[in-house]
Design a protein around this motif. Structure first.
Motif, mmCIF file in Angstrom:
data_model
loop_
_atom_site.group_PDB
_atom_site.id
_atom_site.type_symbol
_atom_site.label_atom_id
_atom_site.label_comp_id
_atom_site.label_asym_id
_atom_site.label_seq_id
_atom_site.Cartn_x
_atom_site.Cartn_y
_atom_site.Cartn_z
ATOM 1 N N LYS A 116 54.173 -11.123 -24.092
ATOM 2 C CA LYS A 116 54.093 -9.667 -24.264
ATOM 3 C C LYS A 116 52.696 -9.150 -23.917
ATOM 4 O O LYS A 116 52.547 -8.109 -23.296
ATOM 5 C CB LYS A 116 54.416 -9.276 -25.704
ATOM 6 C CG LYS A 116 55.903 -9.314 -26.035
ATOM 7 C CD LYS A 116 56.150 -8.786 -27.453
ATOM 8 C CE LYS A 116 57.620 -8.902 -27.827
ATOM 9 N NZ LYS A 116 57.838 -8.741 -29.266
ATOM 10 N N GLY A 117 51.681 -9.890 -24.301
ATOM 11 C CA GLY A 117 50.309 -9.408 -24.124
ATOM 12 C C GLY A 117 49.786 -9.598 -22.708
ATOM 13 O O GLY A 117 49.038 -8.763 -22.208
ATOM 14 N N SER A 118 50.197 -10.708 -22.058
ATOM 15 C CA SER A 118 49.571 -11.037 -20.780
ATOM 16 C C SER A 118 50.524 -10.983 -19.589
ATOM 17 O O SER A 118 50.098 -11.181 -18.449
ATOM 18 C CB SER A 118 48.955 -12.444 -20.837
ATOM 19 O OG SER A 118 48.097 -12.556 -21.934
ATOM 20 N N VAL A 207 39.455 -18.433 -16.509
ATOM 21 C CA VAL A 207 40.660 -18.907 -17.195
ATOM 22 C C VAL A 207 41.754 -17.837 -17.237
ATOM 23 O O VAL A 207 41.471 -16.661 -17.447
ATOM 24 C CB VAL A 207 40.291 -19.348 -18.628
ATOM 25 C CG1 VAL A 207 41.521 -19.728 -19.424
ATOM 26 C CG2 VAL A 207 39.300 -20.512 -18.593
ATOM 27 N N ASN A 208 42.997 -18.260 -17.014
ATOM 28 C CA ASN A 208 44.158 -17.369 -17.093
ATOM 29 C C ASN A 208 45.355 -18.160 -17.634
ATOM 30 O O ASN A 208 45.383 -19.389 -17.561
ATOM 31 C CB ASN A 208 44.484 -16.820 -15.697
ATOM 32 C CG ASN A 208 45.288 -15.532 -15.768
ATOM 33 O OD1 ASN A 208 44.733 -14.436 -15.720
ATOM 34 N ND2 ASN A 208 46.601 -15.636 -15.906
ATOM 35 N N GLY A 209 46.341 -17.448 -18.163
ATOM 36 C CA GLY A 209 47.540 -18.109 -18.675
ATOM 37 C C GLY A 209 48.614 -18.289 -17.607
ATOM 38 O O GLY A 209 48.744 -17.461 -16.703
ATOM 39 N N PHE A 210 49.387 -19.376 -17.732
ATOM 40 C CA PHE A 210 50.499 -19.671 -16.821
ATOM 41 C C PHE A 210 51.699 -20.126 -17.643
ATOM 42 O O PHE A 210 51.540 -20.873 -18.610
ATOM 43 C CB PHE A 210 50.115 -20.808 -15.858
ATOM 44 C CG PHE A 210 49.006 -20.443 -14.918
ATOM 45 C CD1 PHE A 210 49.274 -20.007 -13.635
ATOM 46 C CD2 PHE A 210 47.673 -20.530 -15.336
ATOM 47 C CE1 PHE A 210 48.233 -19.651 -12.769
ATOM 48 C CE2 PHE A 210 46.642 -20.182 -14.483
ATOM 49 C CZ PHE A 210 46.917 -19.735 -13.191
ATOM 50 N N ILE A 211 52.872 -19.704 -17.222
ATOM 51 C CA ILE A 211 54.078 -20.228 -17.877
ATOM 52 C C ILE A 211 54.495 -21.506 -17.160
ATOM 53 O O ILE A 211 54.782 -21.482 -15.957
ATOM 54 C CB ILE A 211 55.234 -19.206 -17.843
ATOM 55 C CG1 ILE A 211 54.814 -17.940 -18.604
ATOM 56 C CG2 ILE A 211 56.497 -19.817 -18.449
ATOM 57 C CD1 ILE A 211 55.888 -16.864 -18.615
ATOM 58 N N VAL A 212 54.473 -22.608 -17.907
ATOM 59 C CA VAL A 212 54.795 -23.901 -17.309
ATOM 60 C C VAL A 212 55.945 -24.539 -18.071
ATOM 61 O O VAL A 212 55.905 -24.616 -19.303
ATOM 62 C CB VAL A 212 53.573 -24.850 -17.341
ATOM 63 C CG1 VAL A 212 53.878 -26.143 -16.595
ATOM 64 C CG2 VAL A 212 52.343 -24.182 -16.750
ATOM 65 N N VAL A 264 46.479 -8.777 -16.111
ATOM 66 C CA VAL A 264 45.125 -8.303 -15.810
ATOM 67 C C VAL A 264 44.597 -8.811 -14.468
ATOM 68 O O VAL A 264 43.631 -8.278 -13.942
ATOM 69 C CB VAL A 264 44.105 -8.663 -16.922
ATOM 70 C CG1 VAL A 264 44.499 -8.006 -18.221
ATOM 71 C CG2 VAL A 264 43.956 -10.155 -17.072
ATOM 72 N N ALA A 265 45.228 -9.867 -13.947
ATOM 73 C CA ALA A 265 44.791 -10.361 -12.632
ATOM 74 C C ALA A 265 45.958 -11.100 -11.984
ATOM 75 O O ALA A 265 46.823 -11.629 -12.680
ATOM 76 C CB ALA A 265 43.594 -11.310 -12.788
ATOM 77 N N LYS A 272 44.675 -14.463 -2.494
ATOM 78 C CA LYS A 272 43.525 -13.674 -2.886
ATOM 79 C C LYS A 272 43.614 -13.325 -4.379
ATOM 80 O O LYS A 272 44.671 -12.913 -4.865
ATOM 81 C CB LYS A 272 43.471 -12.390 -2.048
ATOM 82 C CG LYS A 272 42.098 -11.791 -2.007
ATOM 83 C CD LYS A 272 41.972 -10.662 -0.995
ATOM 84 C CE LYS A 272 40.875 -9.721 -1.444
ATOM 85 N NZ LYS A 272 41.222 -8.319 -1.375
ATOM 86 N N TYR A 273 42.518 -13.526 -5.087
ATOM 87 C CA TYR A 273 42.479 -13.218 -6.524
ATOM 88 C C TYR A 273 42.175 -11.738 -6.690
ATOM 89 O O TYR A 273 41.160 -11.239 -6.194
ATOM 90 C CB TYR A 273 41.384 -14.050 -7.188
ATOM 91 C CG TYR A 273 41.255 -13.850 -8.672
ATOM 92 C CD1 TYR A 273 42.062 -14.559 -9.560
ATOM 93 C CD2 TYR A 273 40.315 -12.964 -9.189
ATOM 94 C CE1 TYR A 273 41.932 -14.382 -10.931
ATOM 95 C CE2 TYR A 273 40.179 -12.778 -10.557
ATOM 96 C CZ TYR A 273 40.992 -13.487 -11.426
ATOM 97 O OH TYR A 273 40.863 -13.314 -12.772
#
Lengths: 679, 679
Positions: A116-118, A207-212, A264-265, A272-273
């Motif tokens: 929900k947040g990211s 650092v960023n989150g990923f669903i794995v 956010v990114a 490209k980031y």
């Protein structure tokens, strides 16, 4: 409504009859509203009356038995939620009262909020329906074996491969192994994994989150490239050992690009980031949310312990006045009558209420903050963040210490698992460490406070100080003019007197730190060198917040005969016990003099006398069922000794009269035949 | 001699190379003498190298498995003691290093001393040969379900029957059930049972000990009239759960008259209760002995925790200065460099040393006391008793709190059982309660102090003040003339300055209590009303004792390069951290002013810098083997992460890739088939 005094006499009836206020009204104040009281009460009784949720003695079980029994309860809970068609609110209370830590705790508390947040709206639309129906079970994989507090130090990499439009998730070192994630070890099918984003050009974007996906949805086997397992047992019996906190390593595991959480990114198809127009600060909102929840948990954990200790202290008798008799038999004095017991127990009771109200206030702070963030107003974010971080630290430290105090207040029997206190302690102890180590958080608060002081000293931004630091605009007043007005003990029963003395102490400690910092050429060296003092200043500031919000609460309309008066007493007890405990701070800053400190102590004693007849009713107001309390010492009817005695015989060691191991180890020992024995 | 850095690199070598003192010499200081060092070192390695004493992960075991495995270790220990013909001293070290709580702990620590202390010579001649060869296994049955601190409230009766020359031991109520006795539940064959002596005329002569056989020596079945079992599980996994703390009820159990322990009183054949010419005060000697032992235990428990936290803090890195690189790679800063970590850890290190020396001093106090008691000289008994009671309270409270601090200093990993800290905490936590609840003990100290003050004020007995209260003869000086002389931070490095400020604070707090007490018409009401203040005064007095004995230790000859200097630093850290922590006491009594308190804090910071390079060597000096420490975080070589990782996989949950419980509880859940599932 007696929680579960099903049969038999109420051994605490005489205590209950002494209460000078409307307990039912207090229950609603504690719950937050009539609505919350009704929903939580209904769910509490639903759980307490369901044999599948009965508490077993977890301490006698092996790790495997403990774990599978917990799985069963979680499955049963989810089954009941669906069978009864419970609302989200009801379901969350049901999980709460089941009170067995499992993967579900992290799935609902961390995995779903992280998405929900990211996650983008598209990502939320894809993943939330799967998660909220538990067709996938998720965990939150941030901490690594070598990296905790310093999230920026995380080593796991997510390298974008434009040839296949995938990220390659990899654990380059042993210390990069994901570690601690609840539900990961044996259960989770998916994880939000935090990793360094590396683009094709080798650039590291942080650092960023990923669903794995971790395990197959068909046969539950770990997917290729994934090594996953449980990290082993933890503090206490039961407690977090029903959770499979896990270790996780990736060997070049590929996931689709769109499983990067991209609010956010994001990384484009070309590699490209790109930062989105959603400000990064939004992520702080999630942090505020989680920490607010922990503050609420603190009041619950502490209040459970206080409820147990208060009830048992009214039943337990030890020593006594010679002239005390019941039916002609000399009886000992209930230990709750001893002033040494009272000064420890009643201040914790007051803390439980104080933390309850600060948690409630944080809910409104969070609502307000969310509204502002959505309107791109970040003006209060820093203050809200510092405030929540500090209160998380303050309330968890106090609650953990308070639970152990309650165990000691129950004497030897508090050490029995059947008292419920050992497990309560073991469950709540890590709250001082997770979601921000308490010392690290206080240093963040201190940094914010030093920045504020510096702004006050060096610019004209005083009009910008709002919220919990608004009092600092009075810095000059407190440094120069302020003088505590207390002349007699009863003067301490004035809210504004108390507020001012806490404000004076906090601001003076902060300014003293700022002045000492100014002596260092290198500010960061100064901050490091003075960090123990800065921590103390931050604590002073946070205690002020709790006291001031308790006082604000009392200015609201509060229903019920005598309810407000009880809360006033508790508020003063909370404040005055802090003044006594931290008298070194107060006196050395000149916020009060030794005579005034001594008067505060006198008034505190008088308040203990006042609250004494109401104590059992005040813990009854928590409305905890015997099931939820899980404590023989704290049972509603106070019929402690027969229950302790009966419980003892249930231990597996009592299954046989002659113990296992007697023929091999004891018989040869007492027969002096050990030398020939094969052990 | 590296304890057990058997193979691999020493990750703490750089820390060890920094030490500015002779570690081997410090080991002897810590051990007490070369002799004690050699014996304990030999036994430590004997235990560590014996596979039968290997530590298993106790937390994964069921209660029964845990219990029988502990029995096996106890039997093996006794076997080795006999095989090797170990002396009593050696045997006691062997039990110590085996470090597994069992019936043996109570047999040697309570049962044997009770017979020695309360039995006549004849009784000792009969029972000690049986006990010291373990042909009988004994326990100590004093506490009852309803009676702990108040021994005089015990309900179990021993009624003399002159017709058969027997005592009838009986449990008249549920609350009279014996409760807590270690080794009683499933193992003990005999117990020293405390019961009220009732003579034929119905007269109650108070509580006395009796040797009562509990189980048959043939088949281990409880004897007729005896109900006995385990009371259930206790705090922590492992910990005291390998001990069968028991419940015991008597239904008119008959024992021969001569099994009353008759050193201070006996009942004649005719049924007459007769006090012997051995003074009752002798029994206090045993109490002093047991509590002295607990003080020693406190230093051991705390030092284990400090050793773990110090080593791990040197390995663990978090955050860091940007310009710190090793081999071109940016590395984080070891957490031991952070001042917040140092202020907590180093003060605990200093406490561990302080408690070690106070324990050593108590041994000499006990020897001295025993000699005096044997010569019918009771002049120092009251002071020795108060002093031991107070120090037991002070050191156990500090050690228990310190162990938990050390766990927090290890962050999340400290919460893993493999850190060793959870079990250390659970094992030592009850020390605050057993052998005298810490608050009750402090009130005894306070009572003694008030009596002393009253004598000083109202009579001319000043010449009688000796030992730890000798300083009170200077009462007038401290009340009227005394003024702390500190003007700059370095002034705090004078032993006499420190001693005086602690004396001033203690005496002023005591006198303030005495003055407040005098305002009450009823002294016992006053004592009760002011008991929280009295507890604080007692703590101040006890802290003074620890500080003063540490200072005395430094006045002795201490061998080894730099050893004395390190101890001086630790002594000042111990004293100054107390001044900081209790600044409210010191300032409000006028024993020092805020400026001086602030200078003490400055000096404390300087001392932390001084001790920093020596910290690892100072914990090495405890000479703990990796086996004894039982902690991955505290391992000698500091190779923490690979060991943590390897240990994780040993958890039984990792036995299978797909977890037990998956088919029943997880598969139907994620397949949305729970509603049809039978859970």
């Amino acid at each position: 409504m007696a929680s579960s005094s099903a049969t038999g006499a109420d051994h605490l009836a005489h205590e209950r009859s002494k209460a000078k206020f409307d307990v039912e009204a207090m229950k609603i104040v504690w719950a937050g509203s009539s609505h919350e009281f009704r929903v939580s009460d209904r769910m509490a009784h639903l759980v307490a009356s369901d044999p599948s949720f009965r508490r077993e003695n977890r301490a006698v079980l092996s790790r495997k038995e403990l774990f599978t029994k917990a799985l069963r309860k979680a499955a049963h809970a989810w089954k009941r939620i669906n069978e009864l068609g419970l609302s989200d609110e009801e379901a969350s209370w049901l999980w709460f009262y089941v009170d067995e830590l499992t993967f579900a705790y992290i799935h609902w508390g961390m995995f779903v909020p992280a998405i929900k947040g990211s996650g983008t709206e598209e990502q939320q639309n894809k993943w939330l329906p799967l998660a909220t129906t538990m067709r996938i079970i998720g965990t939150y994989a941030q901490t690594e074996l070598g990296h905790g507090s310093n999230v920026r130090g995380i080593e796991t990499t997510a390298t974008f491969d434009p040839t296949t439009d995938e990220f390659i998730i990899h654990s380059p070192t042993l210390t990069s192994s994901k570690w601690w994630s609840g539900g990961l070890g044996k259960i989770a099918t998916h994880a939000v994994v935090y990793a360094r984003v590396i683009t094709h050009d080798g650039q590291d974007h942080g650092v960023n989150g990923f669903i794995v996906q971790i395990r197959s949805l068909d046969d539950h086997l770990p997917l290729p490239g994934i090594t996953v397992g449980d990290i082993g047992t933890k503090f206490g019996s039961g407690a977090f050992n029903s959770v499979d906190n896990g270790v996780l390593r990736f060997d070049h595991v590929r996931i689709p690009r769109n499983q990067m959480l991209m609010r956010v990114a994001h990384v484009t198809r070309e590699g490209k980031y790109v930062l989105s127009n959603v400000p990064r600060q939004l992520l702080y909102g999630t942090m505020v949310y989680v920490r607010k929840t922990i503050v609420v948990d603190s009041s619950i954990a502490l209040s459970r312990a206080v409820c147990i200790a208060a009830r048992y202290s009214s039943v337990r008798r030890q020593f006594g006045s010679q002239n005390r008799e019941i039916n002609g038999i000399a009886v000992e004095t209930p230990v709750i009558e001893y002033k040494t017991q009272q000064s420890r127990l009643f201040s914790l009771l007051a803390s439980a209420y104080a933390f309850r109200f600060i948690g409630e206030w944080l809910k409104s702070l969070y609502t307000d903050l969310t509204r502002k963030l959505e309107a791109n107003d970040f003006s209060t974010l820093a203050e809200a963040h510092a405030c929540t971080a500090g209160l998380k630290s303050l309330t968890t430290s106090s609650a953990v210490h308070g639970i152990d105090e309650c165990r000691k207040l129950c004497g030897g029997h508090g050490y029995l698992n059947s008292s419920g206190l050992p497990e309560l302690y073991a469950v709540f102890a890590p709250a001082c460490t997770y979601e921000g180590d308490n010392t690290v958080l206080l240093l963040q608060v201190a940094r914010f406070l030093m920045k504020t002081i510096s702004q006050l000293l060096h610019s004209d931004q005083t009009h910008k100080l709002s919220g919990t630091i608004a009092y600092m605009v009075l810095m000059d007043h407190y440094l120069i003019k302020y003088c505590c007005s207390v002349e007699k003990a009863e003067d301490w029963l004035k809210a504004d007197v108390i507020l001012k003395v806490f404000e004076a102490r906090a601001i003076r400690m902060c300014v003293a730190c700022a002045q000492n910092l100014a002596k260092f050429a290198d500010p960061s060296e100064g901050f490091s060198e003075l960090s123990p003092d800065l921590v103390e200043a931050a604590i002073a500031h946070c205690q002020l917040i709790v006291v001031s919000k308790f006082i604000e609460k009392l200015q609201q309309k509060i229903e019920g005969n005598g309810v407000k008066q009880q809360l006033e007493t508790l508020c003063y007890i909370y404040a005055l016990h802090l003044i006594h405990k931290y008298s070194g701070d107060f006196i050395s800053t000149g916020s009060l003099n030794p005579k005034q400190a001594s008067l505060a102590n006198d008034q505190l004693r008088a308040l203990y006398v006042e609250v004494r007849p109401n104590v059992i009713a005040l813990v009854d107001a928590f409305n905890y069922t015997d099931h939820f309390l899980g404590s023989i010492l704290g049972c509603y009817d106070g019929n402690v000794y027969p229950k302790l005695y009966d419980e003892a015989w249930k231990d597996p060691l009592n299954d046989s009269v002659v113990t296992d191991g007697y023929p091999e180890y004891i018989k040869p020992l007492i027969n002096q035949q050990l030398l020939n024995a094969r052990l």
